[in-house]
Every structure is written in structure tokens, then in C-alpha cells.
Design a protein around this motif. Structure first.
Motif, short mmCIF file in Angstrom:
data_model
loop_
_atom_site.label_atom_id
_atom_site.label_comp_id
_atom_site.label_asym_id
_atom_site.label_seq_id
_atom_site.Cartn_x
_atom_site.Cartn_y
_atom_site.Cartn_z
N ILE A 119 -7.14 9.48 2.78
CA ILE A 119 -6.55 10.49 1.79
C ILE A 119 -5.98 9.41 0.78
CG2 ILE A 119 -5.02 12.00 1.16
CD1 ILE A 119 -5.02 12.93 4.47
N ASN A 120 -6.47 9.48 -0.55
CA ASN A 120 -6.06 8.87 -1.81
C ASN A 120 -5.19 9.72 -2.37
OD1 ASN A 120 -5.43 7.34 -3.95
ND2 ASN A 120 -7.57 7.39 -4.82
N GLN A 121 -3.83 9.61 -2.35
CA GLN A 121 -2.81 10.47 -3.21
C GLN A 121 -2.25 9.78 -4.61
OE1 GLN A 121 -0.03 12.78 -0.34
NE2 GLN A 121 -0.61 10.78 0.98
N LYS A 122 -2.98 8.61 -4.70
CA LYS A 122 -2.44 7.88 -6.10
C LYS A 122 -3.26 8.71 -7.11
CE LYS A 122 -2.67 3.01 -4.31
NZ LYS A 122 -1.21 3.09 -4.41
N LYS A 123 -2.59 8.44 -8.34
CA LYS A 123 -2.96 9.02 -9.71
C LYS A 123 -4.43 7.99 -10.24
CE LYS A 123 1.29 11.05 -10.99
NZ LYS A 123 1.59 11.77 -9.93
N GLU A 124 -4.51 7.16 -9.19
CA GLU A 124 -5.97 6.37 -9.76
C GLU A 124 -6.88 6.16 -8.59
OE1 GLU A 124 -4.30 2.51 -10.81
OE2 GLU A 124 -2.55 2.72 -9.42
N ASN A 125 -7.99 5.88 -8.98
CA ASN A 125 -9.24 5.99 -8.24
C ASN A 125 -9.05 4.21 -7.48
OD1 ASN A 125 -10.12 8.04 -9.44
ND2 ASN A 125 -11.75 6.77 -10.35
N VAL A 135 1.11 -1.33 -0.05
CA VAL A 135 -0.12 -0.11 0.24
C VAL A 135 0.82 1.34 -0.02
CG1 VAL A 135 -1.97 1.42 1.20
CG2 VAL A 135 -2.10 -1.25 1.17
N THR A 136 0.72 1.88 -1.09
CA THR A 136 1.38 3.46 -1.18
C THR A 136 0.46 4.59 -1.40
OG1 THR A 136 1.95 2.87 -3.52
CG2 THR A 136 3.60 2.22 -1.86
N ASP A 137 0.86 5.54 -1.22
CA ASP A 137 -0.10 6.81 -1.50
C ASP A 137 -1.51 6.77 -0.89
OD1 ASP A 137 2.18 7.85 -2.85
OD2 ASP A 137 1.69 6.74 -4.70
N ILE A 138 -1.53 5.80 0.18
CA ILE A 138 -2.86 6.14 0.89
C ILE A 138 -2.58 6.46 2.28
CG2 ILE A 138 -4.65 4.59 1.72
CD1 ILE A 138 -4.93 4.95 -1.19
N ALA A 178 -9.06 9.72 -7.30
CA ALA A 178 -7.46 10.00 -7.52
C ALA A 178 -7.34 11.36 -6.75
CB ALA A 178 -6.82 9.94 -8.67
N GLY A 179 -6.44 11.49 -5.92
CA GLY A 179 -6.32 12.81 -5.38
C GLY A 179 -7.23 13.52 -4.53
N THR A 180 -8.26 12.60 -4.02
CA THR A 180 -9.37 13.25 -3.21
C THR A 180 -9.16 12.52 -1.65
OG1 THR A 180 -10.79 11.63 -3.78
CG2 THR A 180 -10.51 13.38 -5.15
N PHE A 181 -10.16 12.72 -0.78
CA PHE A 181 -10.22 12.13 0.29
C PHE A 181 -11.73 11.90 0.70
CE2 PHE A 181 -10.66 16.77 0.98
CZ PHE A 181 -11.45 17.05 1.76
N LYS A 182 -11.74 11.18 1.79
CA LYS A 182 -13.28 11.14 2.38
C LYS A 182 -13.11 10.97 3.88
CE LYS A 182 -15.58 9.45 -1.42
NZ LYS A 182 -16.77 9.89 -1.84
N ILE A 192 -8.05 -2.08 -6.52
CA ILE A 192 -7.64 -1.37 -7.85
C ILE A 192 -7.71 -2.56 -8.73
CG2 ILE A 192 -5.64 -0.11 -9.09
CD1 ILE A 192 -4.71 0.69 -6.44
N GLY A 193 -8.54 -2.26 -9.61
CA GLY A 193 -8.69 -3.27 -10.85
C GLY A 193 -9.51 -4.55 -9.80
#
Length: 134
Positions: A34-40, A10-13, A73-77, A99-100
């Protein structure tokens, strides 16, 4: 069997506790994913619980479950509100998502007394002061 599963890092989470505001009586805190990934990320399941020792006794909070169909991608909840009284406990957030067709999961633990002003940063994406584990 577990050894046969792929190791999905897990990276960018991140999970963050943010100070939302304060009144004369109390501070208001929220927990964010926080999702800092470039994908959903999809089918996000989060369990949260607190545990530890308080006043010489073992304490456990209720386990709460949260579900998000998608975190873009690039958002938060916002996961939940959190009470300052639990900051003396371990606050655990176990995050699982897809992811997929690949599943990922990671446990994020805020240790007792780690949510303090000295550890505050400006949280990415959320743009509020708080403490983040990524």
C-alpha cells in the motif's frame, strides 16, 4: 561504507495481509503493498519468505521476488496470495523502491500468529479486513 549512505526513512508505505473471501473449505488471503504517499514510487522490488519453527523443526519457505515498475500515489498492488498454513511462521517482506534517484528499503515481518481476527482493521486504500504493518 554503509555509514556513508544516507538514512532514508520509509514512511507511508505498508504491507498488509487481507482476507479476500472464504469458501466452506478455506479462507482466501492476499498480501498487498500500500502506497499512502502523495507521490509515486518506482522500480519496486519485493522479496518474500517465511521462516520459523513448526512441529519442533526449523522451516523455511522459498524466497519469492516481485517487481512493479510503479505504484501510484494512494494506490496498492497485490504482491501474492498467502496460505494460512504459513501464519505460524515469520512472514517477511523486504521492500525496496525509488523516489527520483533516492533508494528506500524496509523489512516488514508478520510474526507468528499475528494474522488473527483480533488484529484485523479495515485496511486503508484496499478497503478490506486484514492486518497491516506500516
Amino acid at each position: 561504507m554503509i555509514k556513508d549512505l544516507p538514512e532514508n526513512n520509509v514512511t507511508d508505505i505498508a504491507v498488509a495481509v487481507a482476507l479476500e473471501g472464504e469458501t466452506a473449505e478455506r479462507k482466501i488471503w492476499h498480501v498487498y503493498l500500500i502506497n499512502q504517499k502523495k507521490e509515486n514510487i518506482e522500480n519496486v522490488l519485493i522479496t518474500s519468505k517465511g521462516y520459523g519453527e513448526k512441529d519442533g523443526e526449523q522451516v523455511k519457505t522459498s524466497t519469492l521476488r516481485h517487481m512493479f515498475t510503479e505504484v501510484a500515489a494512494g494506490t496498492f498492488k497485490q504482491i501474492e496470495m498467502i496460505d494460512e498454513q504459513t501464519f505460524g511462521l515469520n512472514n517477511e517482506y523486504w521492500v525496496s523502491y525509488y523516489i527520483g534517484k533516492q533508494i528506500y528499503d524496509k523489512k516488514f515481518i508478520f510474526l507468528p500468529e499475528s494474522i488473527i481476527d483480533a488484529n484485523f482493521i479495515k485496511l486503508p486504500v484496499v478497503n478490506k479486513p486484514g492486518v497491516m504493518i506500516g
